[in-house]
Design a protein around this motif. Structure first.
Motif, mmCIF file in Angstrom:
data_model
loop_
_atom_site.group_PDB
_atom_site.id
_atom_site.type_symbol
_atom_site.label_atom_id
_atom_site.label_comp_id
_atom_site.label_asym_id
_atom_site.label_seq_id
_atom_site.Cartn_x
_atom_site.Cartn_y
_atom_site.Cartn_z
ATOM 1 N N LYS A 57 6.796 5.357 -6.494
ATOM 2 C CA LYS A 57 5.980 4.179 -6.235
ATOM 3 C C LYS A 57 6.031 3.828 -4.746
ATOM 4 O O LYS A 57 7.117 3.559 -4.213
ATOM 5 C CB LYS A 57 6.478 2.995 -7.067
ATOM 6 C CG LYS A 57 6.297 3.175 -8.566
ATOM 7 C CD LYS A 57 6.795 1.952 -9.326
ATOM 8 C CE LYS A 57 6.617 2.124 -10.819
ATOM 9 N NZ LYS A 57 7.097 0.921 -11.573
ATOM 10 N N PRO A 58 4.899 3.794 -4.070
ATOM 11 C CA PRO A 58 4.883 3.438 -2.644
ATOM 12 C C PRO A 58 5.312 1.994 -2.422
ATOM 13 O O PRO A 58 5.171 1.142 -3.297
ATOM 14 C CB PRO A 58 3.404 3.625 -2.244
ATOM 15 C CG PRO A 58 2.805 4.437 -3.328
ATOM 16 C CD PRO A 58 3.571 4.125 -4.567
ATOM 17 N N ARG A 59 5.840 1.760 -1.217
ATOM 18 C CA ARG A 59 6.213 0.410 -0.804
ATOM 19 C C ARG A 59 5.618 0.121 0.566
ATOM 20 O O ARG A 59 5.511 1.023 1.397
ATOM 21 C CB ARG A 59 7.739 0.262 -0.763
ATOM 22 C CG ARG A 59 8.376 0.274 -2.140
ATOM 23 C CD ARG A 59 9.885 0.267 -2.088
ATOM 24 N NE ARG A 59 10.455 0.029 -3.406
ATOM 25 C CZ ARG A 59 11.744 0.010 -3.685
ATOM 26 N NH1 ARG A 59 12.637 0.218 -2.713
ATOM 27 N NH2 ARG A 59 12.175 -0.216 -4.907
ATOM 28 N N VAL A 60 5.269 -1.129 0.771
ATOM 29 C CA VAL A 60 4.632 -1.537 2.025
ATOM 30 C C VAL A 60 5.303 -2.804 2.537
ATOM 31 O O VAL A 60 5.595 -3.726 1.767
ATOM 32 C CB VAL A 60 3.125 -1.787 1.827
ATOM 33 C CG1 VAL A 60 2.495 -2.328 3.104
ATOM 34 C CG2 VAL A 60 2.423 -0.503 1.390
ATOM 35 N N LEU A 61 5.536 -2.826 3.837
ATOM 36 C CA LEU A 61 6.032 -4.018 4.520
ATOM 37 C C LEU A 61 4.848 -4.753 5.140
ATOM 38 O O LEU A 61 4.001 -4.130 5.799
ATOM 39 C CB LEU A 61 7.018 -3.618 5.616
ATOM 40 C CG LEU A 61 7.398 -4.688 6.646
ATOM 41 C CD1 LEU A 61 8.206 -5.808 5.988
ATOM 42 C CD2 LEU A 61 8.176 -4.071 7.802
ATOM 43 N N ALA A 62 4.788 -6.058 4.939
ATOM 44 C CA ALA A 62 3.731 -6.872 5.531
ATOM 45 C C ALA A 62 4.336 -8.091 6.222
ATOM 46 O O ALA A 62 5.322 -8.662 5.735
ATOM 47 C CB ALA A 62 2.732 -7.329 4.466
ATOM 48 N N ILE A 63 3.750 -8.460 7.370
ATOM 49 C CA ILE A 63 4.211 -9.634 8.119
ATOM 50 C C ILE A 63 3.005 -10.503 8.453
ATOM 51 O O ILE A 63 1.953 -9.996 8.870
ATOM 52 C CB ILE A 63 4.931 -9.219 9.411
ATOM 53 C CG1 ILE A 63 6.162 -8.363 9.090
ATOM 54 C CG2 ILE A 63 5.344 -10.452 10.212
ATOM 55 C CD1 ILE A 63 6.862 -7.830 10.320
ATOM 56 N N TYR A 64 3.188 -11.802 8.271
ATOM 57 C CA TYR A 64 2.155 -12.778 8.603
ATOM 58 C C TYR A 64 2.768 -13.869 9.479
ATOM 59 O O TYR A 64 3.851 -14.377 9.188
ATOM 60 C CB TYR A 64 1.586 -13.418 7.336
ATOM 61 C CG TYR A 64 0.571 -12.561 6.603
ATOM 62 C CD1 TYR A 64 -0.792 -12.815 6.723
ATOM 63 C CD2 TYR A 64 0.972 -11.505 5.794
ATOM 64 C CE1 TYR A 64 -1.725 -12.042 6.042
ATOM 65 C CE2 TYR A 64 0.052 -10.723 5.121
ATOM 66 C CZ TYR A 64 -1.297 -11.000 5.250
ATOM 67 O OH TYR A 64 -2.220 -10.228 4.592
#
Length: 236
Positions: A87-94
């Motif tokens: 399962k892919p994982r993604v880091l996101a920043i706002y």
């Protein structure tokens, strides 16, 4: 009938692998729920000031709901050689806008977060995401009898995310034999501790070395944990 369902299940997995694409995050939103793409679930979040405006920003890691075929880099920062079904994982920043109260998109990284099966016998290596002292902190842990811990501090500077601190501990769960390396990329120093992890405050040997490298690594130039050969046969 069993054969039919098996073929159907395999077909679904192949289809998912063929049609998968990483999400395109929305440019802004007021709540975390509004920012998470469809078919992705949150596995950790952190709030804190990342851009020195005295406003709490948001960082989170999401995981896709199905495993897909991924090419993952191992052993260097240039090539992608190992294909895995996971399962892919993604880091996101706002960044939070102090005037409007909305979160504005600042970063998406599809590679750096280790997947659930990349930790060896200990299982999922991803431990947590945190924000402290305006640094984005990512922690991982894995291994079997010999275990490792990795901590990274990224700082937002010059409109990019630079790795400024790192910590790598390698130890044996039974004997406690340990090597710990602390990296300060701003001061260009490495602090080495060898000895026993159960006796870390006394009896261990401590040395300091100059750290040689060209430029600060960023998410663009540091693909994932264990892919930077920072010195000969020494990977971070």
């Amino acid at each position: 009938m069993k054969y039919f369902f098996l073929c159907f299940f395999i077909g679904l997995k192949v289809c998912a692998a063929q049609t998968f694409s990483y999400p395109k995050f929305v440019k802004q939103g007021r709540t975390l729920e509004k920012l998470v793409p469809q078919n992705w679930k949150i596995i950790d979040t952190a709030y804190g000031d990342l851009n020195n405006d005295q406003t709490d920003d948001l960082a989170f890691v999401v995981e896709y709901h199905l495993p897909i075929a991924e090419n993952r880099a191992y052993g260097d920062n240039e090539t992608e050689l190992i294909k895995e079904f996971q399962k892919p994982r993604v880091l996101a920043i706002y960044f939070k806008n102090p005037q409007s109260g909305n979160f504005a998109f600042a970063l998406q990284n599809n590679n750096f977060i280790l997947r659930a099966h990349e930790g060896g016998g200990m299982g999922d290596p991803f431990k947590n995401i945190n924000i402290a002292n305006q640094n984005l902190q990512l922690s991982f842990e894995g291994g079997n009898n010999w275990r490792w811990k990795l901590d990274y501090d990224f700082n937002y500077r010059n409109k990019d995310w630079s790795l400024i601190l790192a910590n790598n501990i390698y130890y044996h769960i039974g004997s406690g034999e340990m090597t710990e390396k602390k990296y300060n990329f701003l001061d260009r120093r490495t602090y080495l501790v060898t000895g026993n992890i159960f006796n870390r405050n006394s009896g261990n040997q401590r040395t300091e070395e100059v750290l040689y490298f060209s430029d600060l690594r960023t998410f663009d130039t540091f693909k994932k944990p264990w892919t930077w050969e920072i010195t000969k046969d020494n990977f971070l």
